[in-house]
Structures are given as C-alpha cells and as structure tokens.
Design a protein around this motif. Structure first.
Motif, PDB file in Angstrom:
ATOM      1  N   PRO A 206     -23.688   6.972  17.925  1.00 56.26           N
ATOM      2  CA  PRO A 206     -24.026   6.611  16.539  1.00 56.26           C
ATOM      3  C   PRO A 206     -24.410   7.782  15.634  1.00 56.26           C
ATOM      4  O   PRO A 206     -24.148   7.743  14.430  1.00 56.26           O
ATOM      5  N   THR A 207     -25.009   8.836  16.190  1.00 57.81           N
ATOM      6  CA  THR A 207     -25.380   9.957  15.314  1.00 57.81           C
ATOM      7  C   THR A 207     -24.162  10.785  14.903  1.00 57.81           C
ATOM      8  O   THR A 207     -24.275  11.666  14.051  1.00 57.81           O
ATOM      9  N   TYR A 208     -23.002  10.480  15.490  1.00 51.56           N
ATOM     10  CA  TYR A 208     -21.760  11.152  15.106  1.00 51.56           C
ATOM     11  C   TYR A 208     -20.886  10.239  14.236  1.00 51.56           C
ATOM     12  O   TYR A 208     -19.721  10.547  13.993  1.00 51.56           O
ATOM     13  N   VAL A 209     -21.451   9.122  13.799  1.00 59.06           N
ATOM     14  CA  VAL A 209     -20.758   8.253  12.848  1.00 59.06           C
ATOM     15  C   VAL A 209     -21.006   8.795  11.445  1.00 59.06           C
ATOM     16  O   VAL A 209     -22.142   8.789  10.954  1.00 59.06           O
TER      17      VAL A 209
ATOM     18  N   ASP B 123     -28.649   4.577  15.410  1.00 58.15           N
ATOM     19  CA  ASP B 123     -29.722   5.575  15.410  1.00 58.15           C
ATOM     20  C   ASP B 123     -30.145   5.802  13.962  1.00 58.15           C
ATOM     21  O   ASP B 123     -29.376   6.330  13.162  1.00 58.15           O
ATOM     22  N   LEU B 124     -31.364   5.395  13.635  1.00 57.10           N
ATOM     23  CA  LEU B 124     -31.882   5.554  12.265  1.00 57.10           C
ATOM     24  C   LEU B 124     -32.987   6.609  12.203  1.00 57.10           C
ATOM     25  O   LEU B 124     -33.698   6.716  11.207  1.00 57.10           O
TER      26      LEU B 124
ATOM     27  N   GLN C  30     -22.446   2.678  11.044  1.00 55.57           N
ATOM     28  CA  GLN C  30     -22.910   2.595  12.429  1.00 55.57           C
ATOM     29  C   GLN C  30     -22.808   1.160  12.948  1.00 55.57           C
ATOM     30  O   GLN C  30     -22.382   0.932  14.089  1.00 55.57           O
ATOM     31  N   GLN C  31     -23.202   0.212  12.109  1.00 53.57           N
ATOM     32  CA  GLN C  31     -23.111  -1.191  12.516  1.00 53.57           C
ATOM     33  C   GLN C  31     -21.666  -1.599  12.775  1.00 53.57           C
ATOM     34  O   GLN C  31     -21.364  -2.280  13.765  1.00 53.57           O
TER      35      GLN C  31
ATOM     36  N   HIS D 260     -27.160   3.199  22.788  1.00 56.47           N
ATOM     37  CA  HIS D 260     -28.108   4.194  22.274  1.00 56.47           C
ATOM     38  C   HIS D 260     -28.852   3.540  21.119  1.00 56.47           C
ATOM     39  O   HIS D 260     -28.236   3.083  20.152  1.00 56.47           O
ATOM     40  N   CYS D 261     -30.193   3.488  21.214  1.00 54.11           N
ATOM     41  CA  CYS D 261     -31.014   2.877  20.176  1.00 54.11           C
ATOM     42  C   CYS D 261     -32.179   3.786  19.849  1.00 54.11           C
ATOM     43  O   CYS D 261     -32.953   4.145  20.736  1.00 54.11           O
ATOM     44  N   ARG D 262     -32.283   4.176  18.579  1.00 56.87           N
ATOM     45  CA  ARG D 262     -33.456   4.953  18.154  1.00 56.87           C
ATOM     46  C   ARG D 262     -33.899   4.459  16.779  1.00 56.87           C
ATOM     47  O   ARG D 262     -33.115   4.484  15.831  1.00 56.87           O
TER      48      ARG D 262
END
Length: 254
Positions: A65-68, A97-98, A108-109, A129-131
C-alpha cells in the motif's frame, strides 16, 4: 521446524551476507521462508532469491500500500501479469497504510479490493499490511468476505477486540518482534487468542525482537519470538514451532 511467514530476504540489507544469514536461520530450525512482494522494482530480486534458494523460499505477488501512487494502475497490471504467468503462494503484502501518507487512500482501497478479488479467483490467501488503518481494512474485508477469503494479518499490533475481528474474517495473526517489546502491548492479551490463529514472522530486516531491537532483523531471530510465545502460552518451544508451522501450512496450502 519453524516457519517465517513474512521476510524480505531480497532486501539490499542482506546483500553482503545473504548465504550466511540463511544458514544461521536454518541452524536455528527455520526451514520455510515466505517472501512478500512490494512493487515491480523488487520482482527481479525476488526471482533471483528463489533461484538461489529454490527449496526454502516461497514467493508472494502483490502491491504494497505505501507504493500505491500515481502509477498504481500500471503496478496492478504488473501484479496481474505475473499472477497469470506462474505460481505464487499468496497475494501480498497488500492493504492500507495511513501512517506515512493519507493522500492516496481511495487508490489504496481500490488496489486492496482489486487484489482481494484476484486472490478469491485464484484461491490464494492474502497477506495484509495495516498501519493506522484498522477501520479502513475491516471495511474492505467486510465488503469482500467469503468462504474463499483467507490469509494473514501481517505484523498484528492491534487490540484484543481487533484481533478477534481479524480472525472473524478468516485471518491468522502474524506475530513477530513486537510481541517481545516492553511496550508492544499484544503480549498482554495473546494468551486469550487460541494458538490455532497464530503464525510466526520476522518482517526482516525490520522489527528485530528484543534483545536485537533497533538492529537489522533476520530470520534466525524468530527463535526469540518462539521463546516469548512459549512463555505467554505456557507450553514448550517445540509445541509453539509445531503448531504455528501447521497453521502456516493451512494458510498457504503447502
């Protein structure tokens, strides 16, 4: 036999001593290494790792997600191309990842939902992956829930209530170095979670357990996590290793 369900063994941080690091892990009893994808720039290094250790590593494919960002549609096309071309053992790591950046939440969603749909089509598990995004993750999982959906909530750091919610979506909890931290919190309630819902991971080279916290993590250090869980659950080191490895086999179907 111990299974590391989440390790970035292709990381540049291992370029100087990868063979030695793998040998240390094997000497410690770790014999299965599941490798999450990040984005297209890491695919070649993942394949090279698999070529070097064909009997030990099991690859995933997915968009972290951080590469979206602006090119996420191209990145998703790369993921789909490889999923259609060869065998992978999971779709991951995927999620929301927020922590670093909230500006691509919608993308991301969408990327998360799209990859979950592919996982269900191909009957593959997902690795989440959840942040700073439990509510957003659970919202997507609720919309995609089905008997075909299973996987791992990687690096679980939530509350007991969130752990139970993750399990309700047919997810195992990926437990690593955080369980050994003084302020990690999850060690306070893990014994209320049946061990059948737990798998082990390192997330190496990140999140090294105590007493290596702050240093480069590696798969051999997973034994410190096993020790901690043995204390939490009041059973032997070998029982933790055996049960969590069986749980990983149930998720990955190998």
């Amino acid at each position: 036999m111990i299974t590391d369900t989440h390790t970035h063994l292709y990381s540049e941080q291992f370029d100087e001593d990868r063979k030695e690091m793998m040998q240390r892990a094997k000497d410690a009893g770790v014999s299965r290494f599941f490798i999450p994808a990040i984005d297209s720039s890491h695919t070649e290094s993942m394949f090279l790792l698999e070529k070097e250790f064909p009997n030990d590593v099991f690859l995933m494919m997915g968009l972290h997600p951080t590469y979206v960002n602006e090119n996420y549609v191209e990145e998703l096309a790369h993921v789909k191309k490889w999923l259609d071309q060869r065998k992978f053992y999971a779709i991951g790591e995927i999620g929301i990842d927020l922590y670093w950046d909230k500006s691509f939440l919608t993308q991301q969603q969408e990327a998360f939902k799209t990859q979950i749909k592919w996982a269900k089509e191909k009957k593959l598990p997902i690795v989440i992956h959840c942040r700073d995004a439990f509510d957003e993750i659970f919202e997507v999982l609720a919309s995609e829930k089905s008997e075909d959906l299973r996987g791992i909530f990687h690096c679980f750091t939530g509350s007991l209530e969130q752990a139970k919610q993750a399990i309700s979506y047919n997810m195992k909890l990926g437990i690593g170095g955080v369980a050994t931290f003084k302020n990690g919190k999850i060690d306070k309630f893990l014994n209320e979670i049946d061990l059948k819902h737990i798998v082990l991971e390192t997330d190496s080279p990140y999140l090294a357990p105590t007493p290596f916290r702050g240093k480069r993590n590696e798969s051999a250090y997973i034994t410190n996590v096993v020790d901690k869980l043995a204390t939490i659950y009041g059973i032997s080191f070998n029982e933790i290793a055996e049960i969590t490895t069986q749980n990983s086999k149930d998720v990955f179907n190998i």
